[in-house]
Design a protein around this motif. Structure first.
Motif, PDB file in Angstrom:
ATOM      1  N   ARG A  44       0.801  -1.215   0.000  1.00 33.05           N
ATOM      2  CA  ARG A  44       0.000   0.000   0.000  1.00 33.05           C
ATOM      3  C   ARG A  44       0.836   1.268   0.000  1.00 33.05           C
ATOM      4  N   THR A  45       2.157   1.117  -0.144  1.00 33.52           N
ATOM      5  CA  THR A  45       3.017   2.295  -0.085  1.00 33.52           C
ATOM      6  C   THR A  45       3.788   2.502  -1.377  1.00 33.52           C
ATOM      7  N   PHE A  46       3.209   2.049  -2.478  1.00 33.45           N
ATOM      8  CA  PHE A  46       3.897   2.125  -3.768  1.00 33.45           C
ATOM      9  C   PHE A  46       4.346   3.538  -4.082  1.00 33.45           C
ATOM     10  N   SER A  47       3.543   4.519  -3.746  1.00 31.49           N
ATOM     11  CA  SER A  47       3.863   5.909  -4.089  1.00 31.49           C
ATOM     12  C   SER A  47       5.121   6.408  -3.393  1.00 31.49           C
ATOM     13  N   SER A  48       5.584   5.714  -2.380  1.00 28.31           N
ATOM     14  CA  SER A  48       6.790   6.136  -1.663  1.00 28.31           C
ATOM     15  C   SER A  48       8.060   5.504  -2.224  1.00 28.31           C
ATOM     16  N   TYR A  49       7.923   4.700  -3.260  1.00 26.40           N
ATOM     17  CA  TYR A  49       9.055   3.957  -3.806  1.00 26.40           C
ATOM     18  C   TYR A  49       9.605   4.610  -5.077  1.00 26.40           C
ATOM     19  N   ALA A  50      10.920   4.627  -5.163  1.00 27.47           N
ATOM     20  CA  ALA A  50      11.594   4.880  -6.422  1.00 27.47           C
ATOM     21  C   ALA A  50      11.575   3.582  -7.216  1.00 27.47           C
ATOM     22  N   MET A  51      11.371   3.687  -8.516  1.00 26.19           N
ATOM     23  CA  MET A  51      11.253   2.497  -9.364  1.00 26.19           C
ATOM     24  C   MET A  51      12.256   2.562 -10.504  1.00 26.19           C
ATOM     25  N   GLY A  52      12.669   1.385 -10.933  1.00 25.46           N
ATOM     26  CA  GLY A  52      13.632   1.347 -12.027  1.00 25.46           C
ATOM     27  C   GLY A  52      13.433   0.127 -12.909  1.00 25.46           C
ATOM     28  N   TRP A  53      13.961   0.221 -14.111  1.00 24.23           N
ATOM     29  CA  TRP A  53      14.024  -0.907 -15.037  1.00 24.23           C
ATOM     30  C   TRP A  53      15.499  -1.165 -15.371  1.00 24.23           C
ATOM     31  N   PHE A  54      15.849  -2.436 -15.346  1.00 26.48           N
ATOM     32  CA  PHE A  54      17.182  -2.880 -15.730  1.00 26.48           C
ATOM     33  C   PHE A  54      17.017  -4.011 -16.738  1.00 26.48           C
ATOM     34  N   ARG A  55      18.091  -4.345 -17.409  1.00 27.82           N
ATOM     35  CA  ARG A  55      18.035  -5.465 -18.346  1.00 27.82           C
ATOM     36  C   ARG A  55      19.345  -6.232 -18.338  1.00 27.82           C
ATOM     37  N   PHE A  70      21.505  -0.698 -16.319  1.00 29.71           N
ATOM     38  CA  PHE A  70      20.418   0.241 -16.067  1.00 29.71           C
ATOM     39  C   PHE A  70      19.745   0.639 -17.364  1.00 29.71           C
ATOM     40  N   VAL A  71      18.402   0.773 -17.313  1.00 28.77           N
ATOM     41  CA  VAL A  71      17.637   1.212 -18.473  1.00 28.77           C
ATOM     42  C   VAL A  71      16.950   2.549 -18.202  1.00 28.77           C
ATOM     43  N   ALA A  72      16.146   2.586 -17.132  1.00 33.00           N
ATOM     44  CA  ALA A  72      15.385   3.802 -16.839  1.00 33.00           C
ATOM     45  C   ALA A  72      14.976   3.785 -15.380  1.00 33.00           C
ATOM     46  N   ALA A  73      14.741   4.970 -14.840  1.00 33.87           N
ATOM     47  CA  ALA A  73      14.299   5.099 -13.451  1.00 33.87           C
ATOM     48  C   ALA A  73      13.300   6.236 -13.339  1.00 33.87           C
ATOM     49  N   ILE A  74      12.441   6.120 -12.341  1.00 31.18           N
ATOM     50  CA  ILE A  74      11.485   7.186 -12.056  1.00 31.18           C
ATOM     51  C   ILE A  74      11.395   7.363 -10.546  1.00 31.18           C
ATOM     52  N   SER A  75      11.464   8.606 -10.124  1.00 30.04           N
ATOM     53  CA  SER A  75      11.382   8.882  -8.695  1.00 30.04           C
ATOM     54  C   SER A  75       9.925   8.874  -8.254  1.00 30.04           C
ATOM     55  N   ARG A  76       9.724   8.954  -6.962  1.00 33.21           N
ATOM     56  CA  ARG A  76       8.347   8.927  -6.495  1.00 33.21           C
ATOM     57  C   ARG A  76       7.610  10.216  -6.845  1.00 33.21           C
ATOM     58  N   SER A  77       8.352  11.266  -7.189  1.00 26.71           N
ATOM     59  CA  SER A  77       7.720  12.515  -7.622  1.00 26.71           C
ATOM     60  C   SER A  77       7.510  12.559  -9.128  1.00 26.71           C
ATOM     61  N   GLY A  78       7.996  11.525  -9.830  1.00 30.20           N
ATOM     62  CA  GLY A  78       7.760  11.445 -11.261  1.00 30.20           C
ATOM     63  C   GLY A  78       8.915  11.869 -12.151  1.00 30.20           C
ATOM     64  N   LEU A  79      10.038  12.234 -11.558  1.00 31.70           N
ATOM     65  CA  LEU A  79      11.209  12.567 -12.370  1.00 31.70           C
ATOM     66  C   LEU A  79      11.756  11.285 -13.008  1.00 31.70           C
ATOM     67  N   ALA A  80      12.183  11.399 -14.247  1.00 27.49           N
ATOM     68  CA  ALA A  80      12.668  10.224 -14.980  1.00 27.49           C
ATOM     69  C   ALA A  80      14.113  10.421 -15.429  1.00 27.49           C
ATOM     70  N   TYR A  81      14.789   9.280 -15.583  1.00 25.17           N
ATOM     71  CA  TYR A  81      16.186   9.287 -16.014  1.00 25.17           C
ATOM     72  C   TYR A  81      16.418   8.050 -16.861  1.00 25.17           C
ATOM     73  N   TYR A  82      17.199   8.200 -17.952  1.00 23.48           N
ATOM     74  CA  TYR A  82      17.379   7.112 -18.898  1.00 23.48           C
ATOM     75  C   TYR A  82      18.850   6.851 -19.197  1.00 23.48           C
ATOM     76  N   ALA A  83      19.112   5.601 -19.525  1.00 20.68           N
ATOM     77  CA  ALA A  83      20.422   5.270 -20.081  1.00 20.68           C
ATOM     78  C   ALA A  83      20.518   5.903 -21.466  1.00 20.68           C
ATOM     79  N   ASP A  84      21.722   6.286 -21.843  1.00 19.87           N
ATOM     80  CA  ASP A  84      21.906   6.924 -23.149  1.00 19.87           C
ATOM     81  C   ASP A  84      21.433   6.025 -24.290  1.00 19.87           C
ATOM     82  N   SER A  85      21.584   4.727 -24.117  1.00 20.12           N
ATOM     83  CA  SER A  85      21.251   3.781 -25.186  1.00 20.12           C
ATOM     84  C   SER A  85      19.753   3.725 -25.493  1.00 20.12           C
TER      85      SER A  85
END
Length: 123
Positions: free
Chosen positions: A27-38, A47-62
């Motif tokens: 029930r606390t998903f909104s408090s988590y930073a999330m990421g995708w890796f491969r 690392f592929v991509a990440a999103i903070s709990r506030s919605g900021l996103a960051y990507y690998a250059d590839s």
């Protein structure tokens, strides 16, 4: 404890698109930073991509400009929209979570991991 379940992988031709989903328990998903890796065969997890709990996103250059990470807190789900796929995107894709306000891009920063979903891009 958080359990993560990825879905949406599959076989697609080069230039095609897929959308991965990662559903999280709890029930606390909104408090988590999330990421995708491969991880491709014979290679280290990256690392592929990440999103903070506030919605900021960051990507690998590839993947920058081709992939988009988003989250829907009401559904406890994070997505990875993958467009213009290339054969080199072939890998097992993993979702990860960490209880943090930061934008995280190192796998060591994440606490919880899903089992992964296979993405195969044919040429």
């Amino acid at each position: 404890q958080v359990q993560l379940v990825e879905s949406g992988g599959g076989l697609v031709q080069a230039g095609g698109s897929l959308r991965l989903s990662c559903a999280a328990s709890g029930r606390t998903f909104s408090s988590y930073a999330m990421g995708w890796f491969r991880q491709a065969p014979g290679k280290e997890r990256e690392f592929v991509a990440a999103i903070s709990r506030s919605g900021l996103a960051y990507y690998a250059d590839s993947v920058k400009g081709r992939f988009t990470i988003s989250r829907e807190n009401a559904k406890n789900t994070v997505y990875l929209q993958m467009n213009s796929l290339k054969p080199e995107d072939t890998a097992v894709y993993y979702c990860a979570a960490a209880q943090s306000a930061r934008l995280l891009y190192r796998d060591g920063d994440y606490t919880y991991w899903g089992q992964g979903t296979q993405v195969t891009v044919s040429s």
